[in-house]
Design an enzyme around this catalytic site. Structure first.
Site, PDB file in Angstrom:
ATOM      1  N   GLU A 169       0.776  -1.231  -0.171  1.00  0.00           N
ATOM      2  CA  GLU A 169       0.191   0.072   0.024  1.00  0.00           C
ATOM      3  C   GLU A 169       0.859   1.322  -0.002  1.00  0.00           C
ATOM      4  OE1 GLU A 169      -2.879  -0.318   3.094  1.00  0.00           O
ATOM      5  OE2 GLU A 169      -3.379  -2.447   2.334  1.00  0.00           O
ATOM      6  N   GLU A 285      -6.168 -10.920  -0.547  1.00  0.00           N
ATOM      7  CA  GLU A 285      -6.829 -10.644   0.601  1.00  0.00           C
ATOM      8  C   GLU A 285      -8.430 -10.580   0.318  1.00  0.00           C
ATOM      9  OE1 GLU A 285      -5.437  -7.168   2.690  1.00  0.00           O
ATOM     10  OE2 GLU A 285      -3.212  -7.585   2.194  1.00  0.00           O
TER      11      GLU A 285
HETATM   12  O1  G3I Z   1     -10.229  -7.927  18.108  1.00  0.00           O
HETATM   13  C1  G3I Z   1     -10.327  -6.753  18.795  1.00  0.00           C
HETATM   14  C2  G3I Z   1     -11.590  -6.521  19.382  1.00  0.00           C
HETATM   15  O2  G3I Z   1     -11.609  -7.437  20.521  1.00  0.00           O
HETATM   16  C3  G3I Z   1     -11.630  -5.163  19.828  1.00  0.00           C
HETATM   17  O3  G3I Z   1     -12.634  -4.885  20.454  1.00  0.00           O
HETATM   18  C4  G3I Z   1     -11.578  -4.177  18.575  1.00  0.00           C
HETATM   19  C5  G3I Z   1     -11.187  -2.733  19.169  1.00  0.00           C
HETATM   20  O4  G3I Z   1     -10.776  -1.731  18.151  1.00  0.00           O
HETATM   21  O5  G3I Z   1     -10.097  -4.405  18.021  1.00  0.00           O
HETATM   22  C6  G3I Z   1     -10.129  -5.712  17.541  1.00  0.00           C
HETATM   23  O6  G3I Z   1      -8.784  -5.935  16.946  1.00  0.00           O
HETATM   24  C7  G3I Z   1      -8.565  -5.231  15.563  1.00  0.00           C
HETATM   25  C8  G3I Z   1      -8.419  -6.395  14.736  1.00  0.00           C
HETATM   26  O7  G3I Z   1      -7.938  -5.696  13.550  1.00  0.00           O
HETATM   27  C9  G3I Z   1      -9.650  -7.036  14.353  1.00  0.00           C
HETATM   28  O8  G3I Z   1      -9.491  -7.914  13.344  1.00  0.00           O
HETATM   29  C10 G3I Z   1      -7.185  -4.642  15.911  1.00  0.00           C
HETATM   30  O9  G3I Z   1      -7.284  -3.328  16.754  1.00  0.00           O
HETATM   31  C11 G3I Z   1      -6.652  -3.801  14.644  1.00  0.00           C
HETATM   32  O10 G3I Z   1      -5.361  -3.384  14.843  1.00  0.00           O
HETATM   33  C12 G3I Z   1      -6.552  -5.172  13.583  1.00  0.00           C
HETATM   34  O11 G3I Z   1      -6.177  -4.277  12.375  1.00  0.00           O
HETATM   35  C13 G3I Z   1      -5.412  -5.361  11.635  1.00  0.00           C
HETATM   36  C14 G3I Z   1      -5.418  -4.204  10.425  1.00  0.00           C
HETATM   37  O12 G3I Z   1      -4.757  -4.843   9.095  1.00  0.00           O
HETATM   38  C15 G3I Z   1      -4.490  -3.256  10.907  1.00  0.00           C
HETATM   39  O13 G3I Z   1      -4.335  -2.032   9.948  1.00  0.00           O
HETATM   40  C16 G3I Z   1      -6.555  -6.476  10.813  1.00  0.00           C
HETATM   41  O14 G3I Z   1      -6.689  -7.411  11.735  1.00  0.00           O
HETATM   42  C17 G3I Z   1      -5.967  -6.736   9.701  1.00  0.00           C
HETATM   43  O15 G3I Z   1      -6.844  -7.871   9.067  1.00  0.00           O
HETATM   44  C18 G3I Z   1      -5.759  -5.913   8.602  1.00  0.00           C
HETATM   45  O16 G3I Z   1      -5.078  -6.256   7.646  1.00  0.00           O
HETATM   46  C19 G3I Z   1      -4.890  -5.497   6.516  1.00  0.00           C
HETATM   47  C20 G3I Z   1      -3.552  -5.867   5.725  1.00  0.00           C
HETATM   48  O17 G3I Z   1      -2.309  -6.230   6.446  1.00  0.00           O
HETATM   49  C21 G3I Z   1      -3.207  -5.014   4.611  1.00  0.00           C
HETATM   50  N1  G3I Z   1      -4.596  -4.736   3.714  1.00  0.00           N
HETATM   51  C22 G3I Z   1      -5.394  -4.293   4.372  1.00  0.00           C
HETATM   52  C23 G3I Z   1      -5.864  -5.334   5.467  1.00  0.00           C
HETATM   53  C24 G3I Z   1      -7.161  -4.588   6.181  1.00  0.00           C
HETATM   54  O18 G3I Z   1      -7.186  -3.529   6.694  1.00  0.00           O
END
Ligand code: G3I
Length: 378
Positions: A169, A285
């Site tokens: 990205e 993805e």
């Molecule tokens: O699971 C917790 C939940 O319990 C809580 O209540 C909530 C509060 O914000 O957060 C939840 O966790 C979040 C998690 O995603 C949920 O899936 C995390 O805070 C958050 O940081 C996390 O984000 C990740 C994201 O990248 C970070 O930018 C995602 O898991 C992950 O799927 C996502 O992946 C990205 C790829 O790496 C790159 N392309 C886009 C893709 C989607 O954004």
């Protein structure tokens, strides 16, 4: 033209016939039945075309272990190989989560996608702290950290990772601007004061793989790759890297798509264009959100809705069309990786706001959805 004219009525008949055909097609689609069991292995179904992966967190390795083993021959770490999670302090790595995922892959003869060395999100704050934009010494410091990071990960996971998302990205969505800069959240760009960090990420990756004698591929990964203006920017970056003697093997199209977007023809054109540029394609993805009425310009998000039978059918038809397209382009597509396994654990439940989404092939109780049958039964 008078609406009673023979031409108007033959046009009407053609329209009615077309409508009947579409309905017939729709009904055929609706014949997809849920049997309750998922006994056709997804990856075996597509084995001769491309590998089929899932992005996981360590919890998946127990909660959906049987699904992973039976249906997937590729894994990606949804978060645990990113810079922040795996390298939380200078000189200190935290391998346990990534190791758990890699060991699961090794034990089940799966390959992995390495996600990701350089991204503007989930970077640790220590990495940029105290560095001044454009300062030559600070840029050297950052380059050394990046080199060490890439070498460490390649050395540890090369036996199981067959392709790396070297940079994720880094292209801007803003018209007139090619690269995501500091104002769009890239600390990398802000310190380097240019896109030069992309060059170094590919250079260190290429060198680390060569030192290992590795055949792993080097990818650039992004969303909105089906938008022609963005794809043009990506391809100009590819040319720039190549003009400086670097190798780049492929482009990952993040399939964070919707029931009605992007069109199949836009996906097809992007695949054609990428492969004409001499690059591999992966669908990196994949998940299909049921929300189609978000307005990103005003940040007006559609309200939470129920996953009705009608939506489930629409999603199944969409998944089937996509997999037909992927299959038809299998010579160009190396892998298709879902961004998750089942609807109880998807990043879309939190993005763009807290609301339940249902984007994957297995439901909240890990049972196969209509979409699963739609892509294993044709
Ligand atoms: O699971 C917790 C939940 O319990 C809580 O209540 C909530 C509060 O914000 O957060 C939840 O966790 C979040 C998690 O995603 C949920 O899936 C995390 O805070 C958050 O940081 C996390 O984000 C990740 C994201 O990248 C970070 O930018 C995602 O898991 C992950 O799927 C996502 O992946 C990205 C790829 O790496 C790159 N392309 C886009 C893709 C989607 O954004």
């Amino acid at each position: 033209m008078n609406s009673n004219s023979p031409r108007a009525s033959s046009k009407g008949i053609i329209l009615i016939l077309a409508f009947m055909l579409i309905n017939l097609y729709g009904c055929r689609q609706l014949e997809i039945k849920k049997t309750g069991t998922a006994d056709v292995s997804l990856y075996k179904k597509y084995e001769s075309y491309f590998s089929v992966g899932a992005a996981v967190a360590p919890k998946h390795l127990s909660s959906v272990a049987d699904i992973l083993e039976f249906h997937f021959n590729r894994l990606a770490a949804e978060n645990d190989m990113k810079f922040g999670p795996i390298h939380p302090a200078a000189g200190r790595y935290s391998f346990s989560n990534a190791d758990a995922i890699a060991n699961f892959a090794r034990n089940n003869s799966m390959t992995m996608t390495g996600h990701t060395f350089v991204w503007h999100r989930q970077q640790p704050s220590w990495l940029f702290s105290g560095l001044s934009p454009g300062n030559t010494r600070d840029i050297e410091t950052l380059k050394n950290q990046l080199k060490n990071h890439i070498e460490t990960l390649v050395n540890r996971y090369d036996d199981v990772v067959d392709n790396w998302d070297v940079v994720n990205e880094a292209i801007s969505d803003t018209g007139g601007k090619t690269y995501r800069d500091g104002s769009e959240g890239s600390e990398w760009y802000r310190i380097f004061q240019s896109e030069e960090y992309i060059y170094w990420a590919f250079k260190y990756s290429q060198d680390a793989l060569a030192a290992k004698g590795s055949n792993a591929k080097l990818y650039y990964n992004d969303y909105n790759v089906t938008v022609p203006s963005k794809l043009n920017k990506i391809l100009s970056m590819v040319q720039w890297l190549r003009s400086r003697g670097l190798r780049i093997d492929g482009i990952g199209l993040q399939g964070h798509w919707k029931l009605d977007w992007p069109t199949l023809s836009d996906i097809r054109s992007a695949i054609n264009k990428i492969s004409t540029a001499g690059l591999e394609v992966k669908i990196s993805e994949l998940d299909i959100s049921i929300y189609t009425n978000d307005d990103w310009s005003t940040h007006a998000w559609e309200a939470e809705k129920a996953f009705t039978e009608q939506l489930e059918t629409q999603q199944a038809v969409r998944y089937r069309e996509l997999f037909m397209l992927f299959k038809a382009n299998s010579g160009r597509i190396t892998s298709v990786t879902f961004w998750g396994v089942s609807d109880d654990a998807t990043w879309l439940d939190y993005h763009p706001k807290r609301r339940n989404d249902y984007p994957l092939l297995f439901d909240d109780r890990h049972k196969p959805k209509l979409a699963y049958y739609a892509i294993t039964d044709f």
